[in-house]
Each structure stands twice: as C-alpha cells, then as structure tokens.
Design a protein around this motif. Structure first.
Motif, PDB file in Angstrom:
ATOM      1  N   SER A 125       0.809  -1.224   0.000  1.00 18.35           N
ATOM      2  CA  SER A 125       0.000   0.000   0.000  1.00 18.35           C
ATOM      3  C   SER A 125       0.839   1.270   0.000  1.00 18.35           C
ATOM      4  O   SER A 125       0.298   2.367  -0.061  1.00 18.35           O
ATOM      5  N   GLY A 126       2.158   1.140   0.068  1.00 17.97           N
ATOM      6  CA  GLY A 126       3.010   2.320   0.141  1.00 17.97           C
ATOM      7  C   GLY A 126       3.381   2.872  -1.219  1.00 17.97           C
ATOM      8  O   GLY A 126       3.293   2.188  -2.237  1.00 17.97           O
ATOM      9  N   ALA A 127       3.790   4.137  -1.225  1.00 20.88           N
ATOM     10  CA  ALA A 127       4.294   4.758  -2.454  1.00 20.88           C
ATOM     11  C   ALA A 127       5.657   4.151  -2.792  1.00 20.88           C
ATOM     12  O   ALA A 127       6.395   3.733  -1.891  1.00 20.88           O
ATOM     13  N   PRO A 128       6.017   4.085  -4.068  1.00 25.22           N
ATOM     14  CA  PRO A 128       7.331   3.546  -4.434  1.00 25.22           C
ATOM     15  C   PRO A 128       8.445   4.336  -3.762  1.00 25.22           C
ATOM     16  O   PRO A 128       8.398   5.562  -3.682  1.00 25.22           O
ATOM     17  N   CYS A 129       9.442   3.614  -3.261  1.00 25.52           N
ATOM     18  CA  CYS A 129      10.559   4.286  -2.599  1.00 25.52           C
ATOM     19  C   CYS A 129      11.789   3.396  -2.613  1.00 25.52           C
ATOM     20  O   CYS A 129      11.716   2.213  -2.928  1.00 25.52           O
ATOM     21  N   LEU A 130      12.914   4.001  -2.268  1.00 25.16           N
ATOM     22  CA  LEU A 130      14.168   3.284  -2.072  1.00 25.16           C
ATOM     23  C   LEU A 130      14.518   3.358  -0.593  1.00 25.16           C
ATOM     24  O   LEU A 130      14.329   4.402   0.035  1.00 25.16           O
ATOM     25  N   SER A 131      15.019   2.283  -0.047  1.00 30.02           N
ATOM     26  CA  SER A 131      15.513   2.281   1.324  1.00 30.02           C
ATOM     27  C   SER A 131      16.968   2.732   1.313  1.00 30.02           C
ATOM     28  O   SER A 131      17.719   2.400   0.394  1.00 30.02           O
ATOM     29  N   VAL A 132      17.356   3.489   2.350  1.00 28.91           N
ATOM     30  CA  VAL A 132      18.693   4.067   2.410  1.00 28.91           C
ATOM     31  C   VAL A 132      19.300   3.784   3.777  1.00 28.91           C
ATOM     32  O   VAL A 132      18.620   3.856   4.799  1.00 28.91           O
ATOM     33  N   CYS A 133      20.585   3.476   3.785  1.00 32.21           N
ATOM     34  CA  CYS A 133      21.346   3.334   5.019  1.00 32.21           C
ATOM     35  C   CYS A 133      22.569   4.242   4.899  1.00 32.21           C
ATOM     36  O   CYS A 133      23.245   4.238   3.865  1.00 32.21           O
ATOM     37  N   TYR A 148      11.637   8.821  -1.491  1.00 29.91           N
ATOM     38  CA  TYR A 148      10.438   8.766  -2.322  1.00 29.91           C
ATOM     39  C   TYR A 148      10.673   9.661  -3.523  1.00 29.91           C
ATOM     40  O   TYR A 148      11.275  10.736  -3.405  1.00 29.91           O
ATOM     41  N   LEU A 149      10.185   9.234  -4.676  1.00 28.23           N
ATOM     42  CA  LEU A 149      10.322  10.042  -5.880  1.00 28.23           C
ATOM     43  C   LEU A 149       9.033  10.804  -6.137  1.00 28.23           C
ATOM     44  O   LEU A 149       7.936  10.272  -5.934  1.00 28.23           O
ATOM     45  N   PRO A 150       9.139  12.056  -6.563  1.00 30.69           N
ATOM     46  CA  PRO A 150       7.934  12.839  -6.851  1.00 30.69           C
ATOM     47  C   PRO A 150       7.269  12.352  -8.131  1.00 30.69           C
ATOM     48  O   PRO A 150       7.844  11.583  -8.898  1.00 30.69           O
ATOM     49  N   GLY A 151       6.040  12.806  -8.343  1.00 33.74           N
ATOM     50  CA  GLY A 151       5.364  12.484  -9.597  1.00 33.74           C
ATOM     51  C   GLY A 151       4.004  11.851  -9.413  1.00 33.74           C
ATOM     52  O   GLY A 151       3.148  11.983 -10.275  1.00 33.74           O
ATOM     53  N   ASP A 152       3.800  11.155  -8.302  1.00 36.68           N
ATOM     54  CA  ASP A 152       2.501  10.547  -8.036  1.00 36.68           C
ATOM     55  C   ASP A 152       2.021  11.063  -6.686  1.00 36.68           C
ATOM     56  O   ASP A 152       2.213  10.434  -5.649  1.00 36.68           O
ATOM     57  N   THR A 172      11.794  16.108   3.540  1.00 35.70           N
ATOM     58  CA  THR A 172      13.142  15.563   3.695  1.00 35.70           C
ATOM     59  C   THR A 172      13.233  14.124   3.206  1.00 35.70           C
ATOM     60  O   THR A 172      14.338  13.580   3.116  1.00 35.70           O
ATOM     61  N   LEU A 173      12.088  13.517   2.898  1.00 35.98           N
ATOM     62  CA  LEU A 173      12.066  12.145   2.396  1.00 35.98           C
ATOM     63  C   LEU A 173      11.730  12.064   0.903  1.00 35.98           C
ATOM     64  O   LEU A 173      11.736  10.973   0.335  1.00 35.98           O
ATOM     65  N   ILE A 174      11.442  13.206   0.298  1.00 34.44           N
ATOM     66  CA  ILE A 174      11.027  13.216  -1.106  1.00 34.44           C
ATOM     67  C   ILE A 174      12.086  13.917  -1.948  1.00 34.44           C
ATOM     68  O   ILE A 174      12.453  15.071  -1.677  1.00 34.44           O
ATOM     69  N   ALA A 175      12.600  13.214  -2.938  1.00 41.00           N
ATOM     70  CA  ALA A 175      13.625  13.782  -3.814  1.00 41.00           C
ATOM     71  C   ALA A 175      13.038  14.906  -4.661  1.00 41.00           C
ATOM     72  O   ALA A 175      11.824  15.006  -4.837  1.00 41.00           O
ATOM     73  N   THR A 176      13.906  15.735  -5.188  1.00 39.58           N
ATOM     74  CA  THR A 176      13.515  16.825  -6.072  1.00 39.58           C
ATOM     75  C   THR A 176      13.796  16.422  -7.513  1.00 39.58           C
ATOM     76  O   THR A 176      14.897  15.950  -7.824  1.00 39.58           O
ATOM     77  N   ASP A 177      12.827  16.598  -8.389  1.00 39.32           N
ATOM     78  CA  ASP A 177      12.987  16.264  -9.801  1.00 39.32           C
ATOM     79  C   ASP A 177      13.795  17.366 -10.473  1.00 39.32           C
ATOM     80  O   ASP A 177      13.364  18.522 -10.536  1.00 39.32           O
TER      81      ASP A 177
END
Length: 201
Positions: A125-133, A148-152, A172-177
């Motif tokens: 149910s989550g938005a597409p994302c990448l996990s980061v360490c 998280y990537l913008p667009g949706d 802070t969790l959403i990248a900038t296009d």
C-alpha cells in the motif's frame, strides 16, 4: 565511560569518547557501486545529492547504501553486486547485466554521491521508494531513511509512513525532480532540515 587509576584508586578519570571510523574508504566501496541499473537500460534514472553534518558541512567520507525494487515492484533475488576475481581475489564490480536493487556509494571529496538505478515500482500500500542506510563519521550506529520520488502525489499522500511524519518534515524524504531522469536527495544528519530517520524494532 570512566576508568580508575590503579596507582591512585581513589581517583576516577573520564576516558575520551570514541567514534567508529571513518574507515569506510577501505575495502567497503567497490567498482560500480553506484551503477545499480544494467548497462544501457533505457529506464535508468540518476539519484544524486550531498551528505551534510550537523554544521551544514559536506562529509567527504560517508557511505550511502541503497536498496530498491525493480519497476514492477519486485525485490530482486539475484547475485551480482560485488563479484570477485578468482585469480587475484580483487573486486571485479558488477556484471553489468543483472539488476540487484542494491548499491553502495562513497561520497567524494565534496560530500557528493550519485547512483544510477531503475525507478522503483510500488510494493503493497506504500508509495514507491528506495531504502537508504547512511554510515558516517561520528555515528556509532548507522541511520536508515527512505527516498520517495515525486510524480505521483496521490500515492505519496496515501503512503502510511509519510502520513506519520509531520507535514513540515515530509519533504526531507522526497527527492527533487531535476529533469531528464535526474533526482536530487540531500541527506542532513542533524540541524536545520534534518532528514527524517527511521528506527526499526
């Protein structure tokens, strides 16, 4: 931590504090660590940004690890991120064919990192994302976050984790296009604009 001077048992002295590393430049980075996407793949995107410390200074010796599903939302189960040369034991890097969904990138002298990967697909149910360490100087324990990537916007608004984050910090969790398949994601370890980090139990 304290220590007792054995010559003078009545005196208690503080020991200096210690941090781990930074030793990340030795043995951990490997050739092609940021090239998650197979060579020549038409759907490759680039993620790039900086890692900043609490004073807003870029860190030249941090490590960023990424994990992500493929565009269908499937978590890859293939080997191939780090291969060894059977003759020398050295690293050969990736095979350039398989998408493993995992990468490890060392920041450069300016604190900059970048990775080429495939846009992650939705999982559950989550938005597409990448996990980061993130590993960096001064950290005794590595930090986890997400990109998280913008667009949706509908998917982002419905994401269960983002819904639990204060509205003023979600960015802070959403990248900038930045256009042309490039996204910027800066990681701030402390201070103003600190990235939201996750704790897993």
């Amino acid at each position: 931590m304290t220590r007792i001077d054995t010559d003078r048992p009545e005196s208690v002295l503080s020991t200096p504090s210690h941090t781990v590393g930074p030793f990340y430049g030795y043995a951990l980075p490997f050739p092609g660590g940021g090239d998650l996407a197979p060579v020549g793949h038409p759907d490759t995107i680039t993620l790039q940004g900086y890692v900043y410390d609490g004073a807003g200074e870029p860190l030249p010796d941090a490590l960023v690890e990424l994990w992500g599903p493929d565009p269908d939302g499937t978590v890859p189960r293939v080997d191939g991120s780090i291969r060894r040369d059977p003759a020398t034991g050295g690293h050969l890097g990736r095979n350039g064919v398989e998408f493993t969904g995992w990468g490890r990138i060392q920041t450069d002298a300016n604190g900059h990192w970048y990775a080429r990967t495939l846009r992650p697909g939705p999982r559950g149910s989550g938005a597409p994302c990448l996990s980061v360490c993130v590993f960096a100087r001064g950290l005794l324990v590595h930090l986890f976050t997400r990109i998280y990537l913008p667009g949706d916007e509908a998917a982002l608004a419905a994401d269960p984790l983002l819904a639990r984050v204060a509205p003023e910090r979600r960015g802070t969790l959403i990248a900038t296009d930045e256009g042309r398949g490039t996204y910027r994601f800066d990681i701030r370890l402390q201070g103003e604009g600190e990235t939201v980090f996750l704790e897993y139990r």
